[in-house]
Design an enzyme around this catalytic site. Structure first.
Site, PDB file in Angstrom:
ATOM      1  N   PRO A   1       0.799  -1.229   0.000  1.00  0.00           N
ATOM      2  CA  PRO A   1       0.000   0.000   0.000  1.00  0.00           C
ATOM      3  C   PRO A   1       0.831   1.278   0.000  1.00  0.00           C
ATOM      4  O   PRO A   1       0.265   2.372  -0.110  1.00  0.00           O
ATOM      5  CB  PRO A   1      -0.816  -0.117   1.293  1.00  0.00           C
ATOM      6  CG  PRO A   1       0.003  -1.011   2.179  1.00  0.00           C
ATOM      7  CD  PRO A   1       0.681  -1.972   1.265  1.00  0.00           C
TER       8      PRO A   1
ATOM      9  N   LYS B   1      -1.504   2.344  -4.783  1.00  0.00           N
ATOM     10  CA  LYS B   1      -1.804   1.882  -6.131  1.00  0.00           C
ATOM     11  C   LYS B   1      -2.871   0.795  -6.219  1.00  0.00           C
ATOM     12  O   LYS B   1      -3.397   0.541  -7.305  1.00  0.00           O
ATOM     13  CB  LYS B   1      -0.519   1.357  -6.795  1.00  0.00           C
ATOM     14  CG  LYS B   1       0.482   2.440  -7.109  1.00  0.00           C
ATOM     15  CD  LYS B   1       0.001   3.330  -8.224  1.00  0.00           C
ATOM     16  CE  LYS B   1       0.699   4.670  -8.220  1.00  0.00           C
ATOM     17  NZ  LYS B   1      -0.172   5.790  -7.976  1.00  0.00           N
TER      18      LYS B   1
END
Length: 386
Positions: free
Chosen positions: A289, A293
């Site tokens: 994370p 994306k």
């Protein structure tokens, strides 16, 4: 039941795909093994690239997002208390929007008019290597069948879609990181107007947000860390220790309303088409994370898949469907690279030792001293072209 497209999974990617097909007049049904309340209860990230914002508008689902979402023109990067702002607007002329994945899901659920089947048990995919695929599931004690032309697997990393593909037909690439993120959600105003990413010798920290009154904070912990070992007080003390003193002093703390540990991994499956089965979202890939994306890649996948399906059903052309896998994999691997780079810069790795931290420090100093390096970060963070 007979439809043109059977979509497996009612997360944001499945719901978005269903909505885009619905608007194009293509008959699609979504099959989800969990309840609607369960799907809405998932706490996930919420940084939207401009492409994802545009896709919500295309789906006619963006009104609340524009009213409540928070436009961010940059982020702050920190290393052992040293701080530097990356100005997206000045560097690349774009920005991102903070709007929770749960809210994206809620908006797409609210606007969908076609069928979504929740609490479908024992979902199985059949004959997708031919021209007459079908899906079976159980609900309310009865077995049901959906005949379709195409199956879209949008049911996540642990879903049935990718597991239905024979192992000999699938190549997977994976890196599991030796740490996770302990995240806390609290009803307190964010400590800053923009996200703060911080590297510290004690580990990574992130100050994020969901709204002007709700904050989300993360700290790096061992991969096997147990949530129960962390009281709220212990979490806040550790978070403060990893932030610049002025940020730690300004932070408002409070009771956690959600606390969880997420392990970090990078994962890609290739190819993403198997006959009439197409994989999208977390069924196809996972990113750490750190680069924000995951949701954006899923939205990019289903935008491409929707366009390909619309071309196929409206024009009879298979060209875009034939190109789907290679097309989206190109973008996926670029996002994997950026997420790996952000993760490598900002986390402590037990195997690298003092040398590794010196390299990270040199990387941070290069980033903060080079406009070109900052432009590269900004270009990737706000989203590469589809």
């Amino acid at each position: 039941m007979r439809v043109q497209v059977a979509i497996i999974g009612a997360g944001p990617s499945g719901l978005m795909l269903g909505r885009l097909l619905e608007l194009a007049g293509i008959d699609a049904v979504i099959v989800e093994r969990k309840s609607a309340d369960y799907v809405l209860g998932r706490i996930r990230a919420g940084v939207l690239e401009q492409g994802s914002v545009d896709l919500m508008d295309r789906a006619l689902a963006g009104a609340r997002m524009h009213a409540e979402g928070l436009v961010h023109h940059g982020i702050e990067m920190g290393f052992d208390g040293d701080r530097h702002r990356i100005d997206f607007s000045a560097l690349v002329g774009s920005q991102v929007m903070v709007y929770g994945q749960t809210e994206v899901t809620r908006d797409l659920m609210a606007i969908r008019q076609s069928r979504t089947i929740y609490e479908a048990e024992d979902v199985e995919l059949h004959d997708f290597d031919g021209q007459q695929p079908w899906v079976s599931y159980r609900k309310d004690g009865a077995t049901h069948r959906i005949d379709c032309a195409v199956i879209a697997g949008c049911d996540g990393f642990h879903g049935v879609s990718r597991r239905s593909v024979p192992e000999r037909s699938l190549t997977t690439f994976e890196r599991v990181y030796p740490f996770g993120w302990l995240g806390v959600l609290t009803d307190r105003p964010p400590v800053a107007d923009e996200l703060i990413y911080a590297h510290h010798e004690r580990g990574f920290a992130l100050c994020s947000q969901r709204s002007r009154t709700r904050s989300r904070y993360y700290i790096q912990v061992p991969a096997d860390e147990q949530v129960g070992a962390w009281s709220d007080d212990r979490f806040w003390d550790e978070l403060r220790a990893r932030l610049a003193p002025e940020t730690a002093e300004a932070m408002q703390t409070g009771p956690s309303i959600e606390k969880s540990v997420a392990q970090l991994r990078s994962f890609v499956a290739e190819p993403l088409r198997f006959g009439q089965l197409f994989l999208a979202g977390d069924a196809a890939h996972i990113v750490p994370p750190t680069g924000a994306k995951g949701l954006n890649l899923a939205m990019s996948d289903v935008a491409a898949l929707a366009d390909a399906l619309i071309e196929h059903f409206s024009e009879g052309s298979p060209a875009a469907l034939d190109a789907y896998s290679n097309h989206v994999l190109s973008r996926i691997w670029k996002a994997e690279r950026f997420s790996w780079w952000m993760t490598s810069l900002l986390h402590t790795f037990p195997e690298t030792g003092p040398f590794g931290r010196r390299i990270q420090r040199a990387e941070f100093d290069y980033l903060t001293g080079s406009r070109a390096a900052q432009q590269s970060l900004a270009e990737n963070y706000v989203g590469l072209p589809a």
